[in-house]
Write a protein that holds these residues in place. Structure first.
Motif, PDB file in Angstrom:
ATOM      1  N   ASP A  67       0.901  -1.055  -0.066  1.00 26.31           N
ATOM      2  CA  ASP A  67      -0.093   0.143  -0.070  1.00 26.31           C
ATOM      3  C   ASP A  67       0.939   1.290   0.022  1.00 26.31           C
ATOM      4  O   ASP A  67       2.045   1.245   0.235  1.00 26.31           O
ATOM      5  CB  ASP A  67      -0.836   0.036   1.285  1.00 26.31           C
ATOM      6  N   GLU A  75       4.957   3.802  -1.888  1.00 28.55           N
ATOM      7  CA  GLU A  75       4.416   2.646  -1.973  1.00 28.55           C
ATOM      8  C   GLU A  75       5.460   1.658  -1.411  1.00 28.55           C
ATOM      9  O   GLU A  75       6.614   1.610  -2.033  1.00 28.55           O
ATOM     10  CB  GLU A  75       3.996   2.027  -3.136  1.00 28.55           C
ATOM     11  N   ASN A  80       0.545  -7.685   7.658  1.00 30.19           N
ATOM     12  CA  ASN A  80      -0.812  -7.206   8.190  1.00 30.19           C
ATOM     13  C   ASN A  80      -1.004  -7.377   9.745  1.00 30.19           C
ATOM     14  O   ASN A  80      -0.072  -8.239  10.385  1.00 30.19           O
ATOM     15  CB  ASN A  80      -2.032  -8.093   7.681  1.00 30.19           C
ATOM     16  N   HIS A  99      -4.501  -1.979   4.696  1.00 31.74           N
ATOM     17  CA  HIS A  99      -4.168  -0.710   4.334  1.00 31.74           C
ATOM     18  C   HIS A  99      -3.150  -0.082   5.438  1.00 31.74           C
ATOM     19  O   HIS A  99      -3.178  -0.368   6.693  1.00 31.74           O
ATOM     20  CB  HIS A  99      -5.305   0.133   4.380  1.00 31.74           C
ATOM     21  N   GLN A 101      -2.304   3.033   8.089  1.00 30.14           N
ATOM     22  CA  GLN A 101      -2.815   4.136   8.994  1.00 30.14           C
ATOM     23  C   GLN A 101      -1.808   4.698   9.692  1.00 30.14           C
ATOM     24  O   GLN A 101      -0.885   3.750  10.287  1.00 30.14           O
ATOM     25  CB  GLN A 101      -3.988   3.428   9.765  1.00 30.14           C
TER      26      GLN A 101
END
Length: 123
Positions: A67, A75, A80, A99, A101
């Protein structure tokens, strides 16, 4: 001298005779389950790395996230449900639900600045 030659010949066959005696003993006692279990263990030793390789690939496909950084749009990839730092701007980020954050400590309010065009008022 012929007695010495026959003794030397028997010494060459000694390991083979021992192996044959062990096989005969196992067959006569009905210990085929032991031989089968040893073959199963050897088979698992060859099969385990293959299963581990494909299992790791499956896990990596599910947990590797690619991401853009929300701050600088660089990028890169991360795992995860982990915390990491952007290699471009150094911002602390968390990876959640595929994503990136921004990571903010508890109680921090994250504000997004909006540019407001200025207007000149005449008296």
């Amino acid at each position: 001298m012929s007695l010495n030659n026959s003794q030397l010949n028997l010494l060459n066959f000694r390991p083979w005779l021992t192996l044959l005696a062990i096989a005969w003993l196992l067959a006569s006692l009905g210990l085929g389950w032991l031989v089968n279990s040893l073959l199963i263990i050897v088979g698992l030793l060859f099969l385990a790395p293959v299963v581990a390789f494909f299992g790791f690939r499956w896990w990596l496909e599910r947990n590797l996230v690619s991401d853009q950084c929300p701050v600088c749009s660089y990028e890169f990839t991360g795992l995860n449900n982990s915390q990491l730092q952007c290699p471009n701007c150094g911002e602390n980020l968390t990876v959640q639900k595929g994503h990136f954050q921004r990571f903010a400590p508890e109680g921090t309010i994250d504000v997004t600045a909006v540019e407001v065009p200025s207007q000149r008022l005449e008296d």
